[in-house]
Design a protein around this motif. Structure first.
Motif, PDB file in Angstrom:
ATOM      1  N   LEU A  79      10.832   0.015 -41.721  1.00 45.19           N
ATOM      2  CA  LEU A  79      10.825  -0.643 -40.408  1.00 45.19           C
ATOM      3  C   LEU A  79      12.188  -1.179 -40.004  1.00 45.19           C
ATOM      4  N   PRO A 120      15.976  -1.398 -38.621  1.00 38.80           N
ATOM      5  CA  PRO A 120      16.619  -0.634 -37.540  1.00 38.80           C
ATOM      6  C   PRO A 120      17.574   0.431 -38.061  1.00 38.80           C
ATOM      7  N   ALA A 137       3.533  -1.991 -35.696  1.00 37.36           N
ATOM      8  CA  ALA A 137       4.859  -1.896 -36.314  1.00 37.36           C
ATOM      9  C   ALA A 137       5.325  -0.451 -36.454  1.00 37.36           C
ATOM     10  N   THR A 138       4.455   0.527 -36.166  1.00 37.52           N
ATOM     11  CA  THR A 138       4.677   1.969 -36.344  1.00 37.52           C
ATOM     12  C   THR A 138       4.692   2.408 -37.801  1.00 37.52           C
ATOM     13  N   PRO A 173      13.705   3.907 -33.132  1.00 36.90           N
ATOM     14  CA  PRO A 173      14.777   2.972 -33.498  1.00 36.90           C
ATOM     15  C   PRO A 173      14.803   1.737 -32.604  1.00 36.90           C
ATOM     16  N   HIS A 188      12.099  -0.593 -33.719  1.00 33.95           N
ATOM     17  CA  HIS A 188      12.434  -1.285 -34.967  1.00 33.95           C
ATOM     18  C   HIS A 188      13.479  -2.377 -34.719  1.00 33.95           C
ATOM     19  N   ASP A 189      14.349  -2.151 -33.736  1.00 33.31           N
ATOM     20  CA  ASP A 189      15.361  -3.143 -33.388  1.00 33.31           C
ATOM     21  C   ASP A 189      14.730  -4.425 -32.861  1.00 33.31           C
ATOM     22  N   ARG A 249      10.038  -7.532 -35.843  1.00 43.06           N
ATOM     23  CA  ARG A 249      10.081  -7.962 -37.253  1.00 43.06           C
ATOM     24  C   ARG A 249       8.649  -8.053 -37.753  1.00 43.06           C
ATOM     25  N   TYR A 250       8.406  -7.496 -38.930  1.00 47.14           N
ATOM     26  CA  TYR A 250       7.059  -7.432 -39.470  1.00 47.14           C
ATOM     27  C   TYR A 250       7.007  -8.228 -40.774  1.00 47.14           C
ATOM     28  N   TRP A 280      18.519  -8.188 -45.876  1.00 48.54           N
ATOM     29  CA  TRP A 280      17.630  -7.870 -44.746  1.00 48.54           C
ATOM     30  C   TRP A 280      18.295  -8.197 -43.424  1.00 48.54           C
ATOM     31  N   ALA A 294      21.533  -8.116 -42.903  1.00 49.43           N
ATOM     32  CA  ALA A 294      22.645  -7.194 -42.672  1.00 49.43           C
ATOM     33  C   ALA A 294      22.166  -5.842 -42.163  1.00 49.43           C
ATOM     34  N   ILE A 295      21.042  -5.315 -42.698  1.00 46.57           N
ATOM     35  CA  ILE A 295      20.656  -4.001 -42.199  1.00 46.57           C
ATOM     36  C   ILE A 295      19.904  -4.091 -40.874  1.00 46.57           C
ATOM     37  N   SER A 296      19.555  -5.310 -40.434  1.00 47.07           N
ATOM     38  CA  SER A 296      18.883  -5.427 -39.134  1.00 47.07           C
ATOM     39  C   SER A 296      19.847  -5.816 -38.033  1.00 47.07           C
ATOM     40  N   GLU A 297      21.017  -6.277 -38.404  1.00 50.64           N
ATOM     41  CA  GLU A 297      21.938  -6.894 -37.441  1.00 50.64           C
ATOM     42  C   GLU A 297      23.181  -6.032 -37.304  1.00 50.64           C
ATOM     43  N   THR A 298      23.580  -5.730 -36.066  1.00 53.64           N
ATOM     44  CA  THR A 298      24.775  -4.904 -35.888  1.00 53.64           C
ATOM     45  C   THR A 298      26.064  -5.711 -36.025  1.00 53.64           C
TER      46      THR A 298
END
Lengths: 247, 221, 205
Positions: free
Chosen positions: B85, B87, C50-51, C72, C75-76, C79-80, C100, C102-106
């Motif tokens: 899930l 991004p 959440a897909t 994408p 998912h951006d 939050r699940y 978590w 870092a990989i969710s935040e640009t």
């Protein structure tokens, strides 16, 4: 569940095709075997043992054919999520594996008089053996999950990965074989084949294909019936016990 | 490459802190190689002829054995769902995982292999080519293995099943890996074998992240 | 007005029909509470939102655009929080959360700051350097919930988030949800507890 598990058009079509496939399979295999075993001439080099070829060669063809069908059905089940494609892939696997085993066993039987040994690491036999393992992996993966839908999805991905690998495996085994073996052993069927041998060969191939269609339809219908039974059981269970497990 | 470095750093950290795992894989590798002379007899002639094959087959088994750890703990503690899930593209995340697997198992195997080559009386010309062939081949093993490891998540007897799925797919890599060393020992050209091995690696790098990501998605569904 | 909605959703798990023809809708600044007995499909519905799961039929839309057309993007903004906490025992509390985030935040330069704020809020700031294996079940859950703050997103999907939390932490969770909604966020929460007064609920049977 009932709405999604019952592809009515397929059921109707399958019911109509099944007797024809059965008749064609029995006819071609009967006539083909008669030609192969009695009315075709023995080979001038191999003598009577050449008759194994009529069983062996079409079986090896079918082994490849069934794998490609299985992978194509798996790909369409992954892309379009079509239930019939799923069923077709599942029904094809054991039939294809049986043809592969038949090719291996007859190849080995043929090898004894030809090469003086039951097994030779000949390029074709080796790649058919690896194909057999690919089939076994597919079937084992499909049955390794409690949820049949999960097994079908995982196996579908494996079949697609496998079919990309089949040519690579074939190429590498051929290459490996030319390095390690003198080339004379690989000559199983002669370059030019006479019509008296070609006719039974093609008849057998057609018979095998019809047999495959027949068996696949039987398996697909059985699978559909089983799904229906499971759906009824789930309905009964949810009617009897109000609180099944959290999913 | 959003997510690649973060995932790689996390995987390496996990592997190092949990410790011992890579060491165990190398020990298994050494053990299997040592069993061959015990099984096939200590004659130096035989050993040096089949030495490359022994080392490659053992590396294959070691890579396979360590494969099921790739997603297992993430699958059990729910991290895998969160990775799906996230991004960042899942293809990149699995690529990072395969890279971490290679760094923690493939690389130690390569480092250990010259020593085993000595034990098997492998000639010096063969040794260098073997190192190159392992360097090209073991990353491909990690990449292909990443697909199979995702497919068996949650399966009954996943450990046995994974070997049935993986080994047929490893055959081409084995053939060209050993072929290169054999050619070098016979003083023939070994470039084509190494080139094919490189091609297989590129193919695996291009295709297997997609397949592995699809496999992971269906595993958490 | 941003809206997240589902129409005529059908879910089949392991050949069992979980629910059929289900519809829902969540708007900006509101929460939807899912209630119902075990096995009624609360978790499955959240996993569909959440897909993680694909519905057997029906549509899932964000502003009338099918969610499955742009995964994408979904998912951006989502939050699940599921049942397992996804906490790695050998990593420190801070390292767990930083990954978590870092990989969710640009924007990577902000990660350190937002991780610190998030740990502060759930009361784990003093344990930041501690390996997570020393945490209690409740603390692990709080660490999992801290992901919501460390990498902010529009839509929160929470599957029984209060399980394992003591009273104080439950209050923190409630205030987290309230301030998220106040900022125009959206939340879907599966729960067995009492639904806050005035909140919308969807009863699954």
């Amino acid at each position: 569940m009932h709405r999604f598990a019952n592809p009515t058009r397929f059921v109707r079509l399958a019911g109509r095709v099944q007797p024809w496939a059965a008749a064609l399979a029995l006819l071609c295999l009967g006539v083909g075997l008669y030609f192969a075993l009695f009315s075709s001439p023995p080979d001038y080099q191999q003598g009577e043992t050449v008759r194994i070829m009529y069983v062996h060669v079409p079986a090896a063809w079918m082994a490849m054919f069934c794998y490609v069908v299985m992978a194509a059905a798996s790909a369409s089940s992954l892309i379009w999520r079509h239930r019939v494609a799923d069923l077709a892939a599942k029904a094809t696997a054991p039939v294809g594996a049986a043809f592969t085993l038949l090719a291996l066993v007859t190849g080995s039987l043929w090898g004894k008089p030809m090469w003086g040994t039951w097994w030779v690491w000949d390029a074709r036999l080796t790649s058919v053996l690896i194909l057999f393992f690919l089939y076994l992996g597919y079937i084992a993966l499909q049955n390794a999950f409690d949820d049949p839908a999960r097994g079908a999805r995982a196996a579908a991905i494996l079949a697609v990965v496998g079919v990309i690998n089949v040519p690579i495996i074939k190429f590498s085994v051929d290459w490996w074989n030319t390095l390690h073996q003198p080339a004379s052993l690989t000559r199983l069927d002669g370059p030019a084949i006479h019509t008296s041998m070609l006719t039974p060969l093609l008849l057998m191939a057609l018979g095998y294909t019809a047999l495959y269609v027949w068996l696949a339809i039987i398996r697909m219908r059985a699978e559909l019936a089983e799904t229906k039974i499971r759906a009824i059981r789930y309905r009964q269970a949810s009617g009897a016990a109000p609180a099944p497990q959290e999913s | 490459m959003r997510g690649f470095t973060d995932t790689l750093r996390r995987e390496l950290r996990l592997a190092l802190r949990q410790g011992g795992d890579s060491l165990l894989v190398v020990m298994f590798f050494v053990l299997v190689v040592v069993l061959f002379p015990l099984g096939a007899g200590p004659e130096p002639g035989i050993l040096s002829r089949i030495g490359a094959g022994i080392i490659w087959v053992s590396a294959l088994l070691a890579a396979m054995l360590s494969m099921d750890r790739l997603y297992q703990s993430d699958f059990e503690d729910g991290s895998l769902e969160l990775l799906v899930l996230s991004p960042a593209p899942l293809e990149i995340i699995v690529l990072a995982k395969a890279a971490a697997h290679w760094l923690t198992t493939g690389l130690p195997l390569i480092v250990a292999s010259p020593l085993l080559g000595l034990l098997l009386n492998l000639e010096v010309e063969g040794m260098a080519v073997m190192l190159v062939s392992l360097t090209l081949g073991t990353p491909a093993l990690s990449l292909v293995g990443a697909i199979a490891a995702a497919l068996v998540l949650g399966a009954r007897r996943g450990g046995v099943l994974i070997s049935l799925l993986i080994l047929p797919l490893f055959v081409p890599i084995l053939i060209f890996g050993v072929g290169a060393v054999d050619a070098a020992l016979l003083e023939l050209t070994y470039r084509p074998q190494l080139m094919v091995l490189g091609a297989l690696l590129l193919l695996a790098a291009a295709l297997s992240p997609w397949a592995a990501a699809a496999a992971v998605r269906q595993a958490v569904a | 007005m941003v809206a997240f909605s589902g129409t005529r959703l059908t879910c089949i798990r392991g050949e069992r029909l979980v629910f059929e023809d289900l519809g829902f809708s969540v708007e900006e600044g509101t929460a939807l509470y899912l209630t119902g007995a075990n096995g009624s499909g609360k978790s499955s519905l959240l996993r569909i939102m959440a897909t993680l799961l694909r519905p057997a039929a029906g549509e899932l839309c964000w502003n009338a655009v099918d969610v499955w057309d742009d995964i994408p993007a979904h998912h951006d903004r989502t939050r699940y929080v599921g049942h397992p906490d996804g906490v790695k025992p050998v990593l420190s509390v801070g390292e767990n959360l930083t990954f978590w985030a870092a990989i969710s935040e640009t924007r990577s330069e902000q990660v350190g700051q937002s991780v610190q704020t998030a740990l502060d809020r759930v009361g784990l700031d003093r344990l930041s350097e501690m390996p997570a294996r020393f945490l209690s079940a409740g603390q692990r859950r709080r660490l999992n919930l801290a992901r919501l703050l460390a990498a902010p997103a529009r839509l929160w999907l929470l599957d029984e988030p209060a399980v394992g939390l003591d009273e104080g932490s439950t209050a923190v969770l409630e205030s987290m949800i309230a301030s998220h909604l106040a900022k125009g966020g959206m939340a879907v929460v599966a729960t067995h507890d009492a639904v806050p007064a005035g909140a919308r609920r969807l009863e699954l049977s």
